[in-house]
Design a protein around this motif. Sequence first.
Motif, PDB file in Angstrom:
ATOM      1  N   VAL A 176       0.840  -1.204   0.000  1.00 16.55           N
ATOM      2  CA  VAL A 176       0.000   0.000   0.000  1.00 16.55           C
ATOM      3  C   VAL A 176       0.871   1.249   0.000  1.00 16.55           C
ATOM      4  N   THR A 194      -4.884   3.065  -3.445  1.00 16.51           N
ATOM      5  CA  THR A 194      -5.751   3.209  -2.279  1.00 16.51           C
ATOM      6  C   THR A 194      -6.029   4.681  -2.031  1.00 16.51           C
ATOM      7  N   THR A 195      -7.145   4.931  -1.359  1.00 20.40           N
ATOM      8  CA  THR A 195      -7.501   6.298  -0.980  1.00 20.40           C
ATOM      9  C   THR A 195      -6.830   6.637   0.348  1.00 20.40           C
ATOM     10  N   GLN A 243      -8.451   4.634   3.092  1.00 22.65           N
ATOM     11  CA  GLN A 243      -7.985   3.251   3.127  1.00 22.65           C
ATOM     12  C   GLN A 243      -6.594   3.155   3.736  1.00 22.65           C
ATOM     13  N   LYS A 244      -5.704   4.044   3.352  1.00 18.93           N
ATOM     14  CA  LYS A 244      -4.359   4.025   3.935  1.00 18.93           C
ATOM     15  C   LYS A 244      -4.412   4.194   5.448  1.00 18.93           C
ATOM     16  N   TYR A 284      -6.195   1.052   7.071  1.00 13.89           N
ATOM     17  CA  TYR A 284      -5.351  -0.145   7.015  1.00 13.89           C
ATOM     18  C   TYR A 284      -4.206  -0.043   8.022  1.00 13.89           C
ATOM     19  N   ALA A 341     -13.051  -0.283   5.195  1.00 14.84           N
ATOM     20  CA  ALA A 341     -12.320   0.491   4.181  1.00 14.84           C
ATOM     21  C   ALA A 341     -12.183  -0.262   2.860  1.00 14.84           C
ATOM     22  N   MET A 342     -12.675  -1.485   2.790  1.00 18.47           N
ATOM     23  CA  MET A 342     -12.531  -2.280   1.564  1.00 18.47           C
ATOM     24  C   MET A 342     -13.433  -1.760   0.455  1.00 18.47           C
ATOM     25  N   ARG A 348     -12.889   3.705  -2.069  1.00 24.59           N
ATOM     26  CA  ARG A 348     -13.696   4.054  -0.895  1.00 24.59           C
ATOM     27  C   ARG A 348     -13.130   5.288  -0.193  1.00 24.59           C
ATOM     28  N   THR A 349     -13.994   6.267   0.045  1.00 26.39           N
ATOM     29  CA  THR A 349     -13.584   7.497   0.727  1.00 26.39           C
ATOM     30  C   THR A 349     -14.321   7.703   2.051  1.00 26.39           C
ATOM     31  N   PRO A 404     -16.066   5.137   5.378  1.00 24.01           N
ATOM     32  CA  PRO A 404     -16.206   3.756   5.849  1.00 24.01           C
ATOM     33  C   PRO A 404     -17.613   3.223   5.629  1.00 24.01           C
TER      34      PRO A 404
END
Length: 136
Positions: free
Chosen positions: A32, A39-40, A43-44, A47, A100-101, A105-106, A108
């Motif tokens: 990532v 990833t957004t 998400q970062k 994660y 976040a998957m 995705r911005t 949850p």
Amino acid sequence: MLELSDPARITAGIVLLTVVGIESGGFFLLKVFGGKLVTTDLQKSFYRAGHAHAGVLVILGLLCVLLTEATALTGFAHWLAATGVLCAAILMPAGFFFSAMGAGRTAPNRAVVLIPVGAVFLGAGVVMLAIGLLLG
């Protein structure tokens, strides 16, 4: 020397095996943050938070398993003191990762509810263990 009950010994052994899963999560994070996965920002951050919570809570959970052996707690109180944090170690990271998957995705999704549920287990487990230790 502290002698563990069979359930505590087995629980600790199983939990130690989960470290391999946490390790693979670290490998995923390298992808990532190395730019190999698109990833957004959400998400970062989720994660990273999921991985950090998993690692820290597994360590704290193992400590709770050991410390519960030094209490006189029984039944549900013993279970909660020994495994409440370990339940949080599953629920909270799952909430971060699952919510976040999805491509792009911005915000949850509904799986974010697992985070506060895990927090309840975390708080209840450490308070119960503290009570057990203070009462002897």
